[in-house]
Design an enzyme around this catalytic site. Structure first.
Site, short mmCIF file in Angstrom:
data_model
loop_
_atom_site.label_atom_id
_atom_site.label_comp_id
_atom_site.label_asym_id
_atom_site.label_seq_id
_atom_site.Cartn_x
_atom_site.Cartn_y
_atom_site.Cartn_z
N ASP A 155 0.83 -1.21 0.00
CA ASP A 155 0.00 0.00 0.00
C ASP A 155 0.87 1.26 0.00
O ASP A 155 1.96 1.27 0.57
CB ASP A 155 -0.91 -0.03 1.24
N HIS B 299 2.89 2.80 -8.86
CA HIS B 299 2.76 1.35 -9.08
C HIS B 299 4.00 0.81 -9.80
O HIS B 299 4.52 -0.26 -9.48
CB HIS B 299 1.52 1.03 -9.91
N LEU C 239 12.23 -19.67 -3.02
CA LEU C 239 11.04 -18.91 -2.59
C LEU C 239 9.87 -19.08 -3.56
O LEU C 239 10.06 -18.99 -4.77
CB LEU C 239 11.40 -17.42 -2.50
C1 FPP Z 1 -1.90 -0.03 -3.44
O1 FPP Z 1 -1.44 1.29 -3.45
C2 FPP Z 1 -1.33 -0.77 -4.57
C3 FPP Z 1 -2.06 -1.42 -5.54
C4 FPP Z 1 -3.51 -1.48 -5.54
C5 FPP Z 1 -1.42 -2.06 -6.67
C6 FPP Z 1 -0.12 -2.65 -6.36
C7 FPP Z 1 0.44 -3.27 -7.55
C8 FPP Z 1 1.75 -3.35 -7.79
C9 FPP Z 1 2.79 -2.79 -6.92
C10 FPP Z 1 2.26 -4.01 -9.00
C11 FPP Z 1 1.74 -5.34 -9.31
C12 FPP Z 1 2.75 -6.01 -10.10
C13 FPP Z 1 2.65 -7.16 -10.76
C14 FPP Z 1 3.85 -7.72 -11.34
C15 FPP Z 1 1.37 -7.85 -10.91
P1 FPP Z 1 -2.51 2.47 -3.60
O2 FPP Z 1 -2.67 2.78 -5.05
O3 FPP Z 1 -3.78 2.09 -2.91
O4 FPP Z 1 -1.77 3.62 -2.86
P2 FPP Z 1 -2.47 4.81 -2.05
O5 FPP Z 1 -3.20 4.19 -0.90
O6 FPP Z 1 -1.31 5.65 -1.62
O7 FPP Z 1 -3.38 5.51 -3.01
#
Ligand code: FPP
Length: 249
Positions: free
Chosen positions: A27, A44, A138
């Site tokens: 997050d 992201h 892993l």
């Molecule tokens: C939450 O941060 C993050 C997500 C919903 C997406 C996370 C996905 C990735 C890091 C990449 C996935 C990668 C692969 C290879 C499948 P947020 O957007 O909710 O952050 P915020 O709370 O600050 O808005």
């Protein structure tokens, strides 16, 4: 070329008490990007680098499994452009890191409804799973289009169907039996759940599997989370006494 960052703080980890399975709620990508006046998608993008860093370090420490919450069933509520961007990340991630993950014996898996992703995304993830299937290091599982309640309902449906067909009786439905119908059935129990960015909730992530896990809520935003934060989380975990419903010894 990747350079290993020198750690500021050296945590004295007990190598005989490394958590077997660590689950991460990644997050804070959006906030990380906003702080830099960049679009959320950039957060992201940077967040994927953290997955690579932590997978390699967890593997080095002897962690058996690491599961990351990459996309929840609820994340479809986000702007279409953000959803589309996240669906493109597996391609970028595996293009950049699959070779290195292979060299480090990491095995890729997923839990969730991959069939709801664009076909190209499905194929990229399936190819990574297939290519790494013989690896014995892993197990890196992507929870992708995953929802914990949905997983429990799905398992219940499968079991009800078996009961209806006369394949099982009611007394067969034990906790162990139920667990064998979850998407995580081949993974070790989750010992530790870490959520970055300071938010303190589960957001429908592995509700069954986390029943006895230790929880750590870290203030660090996901793109900033690195080896040192992982060590700190493991050190905190090692400082806790797990009782699984028993009493203090
Ligand atoms: C939450 O941060 C993050 C997500 C919903 C997406 C996370 C996905 C990735 C890091 C990449 C996935 C990668 C692969 C290879 C499948 P947020 O957007 O909710 O952050 P915020 O709370 O600050 O808005």
């Amino acid at each position: 070329m990747f350079f290993k960052k020198k750690m500021q703080h050296d945590y004295d980890l007990d190598m005989h008490n490394i958590p077997g399975h660590i689950a991460f709620i990644m997050d804070g990508n959006g906030r990380w990007a906003k702080k830099r006046k960049m679009p959320r998608t950039y957060g992201h993008h940077e967040g994927t680098k953290t997955i690579r860093t932590l997978a390699l370090e967890a593997n080095r420490l002897g962690v058996k499994a690491m599961t990351v919450y990459a996309f929840s069933t609820e994340n479809f509520k986000r702007e279409a452009s953000e959803v589309e961007y996240i669906f493109k990340l597996p391609k970028e991630f595996f293009n950049l890191y699959l070779k290195e993950l292979m060299e480090n014996n990491v095995q890729i898996r997923y839990i969730g409804h991959l069939e709801m992703a664009p076909i190209e995304t499905q194929n990229i993830i399936k190819e990574a799973i297939q290519r790494t299937s013989v690896n014995s290091g892993l197990i890196l599982t992507f929870a992708f289009i995953y929802g914990g309640r949905d997983e429990i309902v799905e398992a219940t449906r499968i079991i009800c169907e078996k009961y209806k067909n006369g394949e099982i009786s009611l007394s067969d439905v034990t906790e162990d039996y139920f667990e064998q119908h979850l998407m995580t059935k081949d993974l070790p129990p989750v010992d530790l759940m870490v959520r970055s960015s300071g938010e303190c909730r589960l957001s429908n992530f592995l509700p069954w599997q986390l029943a006895y896990a230790e929880f750590i809520f870290d203030e660090t935003l996901w793109p900033d989370f690195d080896e040192e934060h992982l060590h700190r989380a493991i050190a905190i975990y090692q400082g806790r006494e797990r009782r699984f419903g028993g009493v203090l010894k």
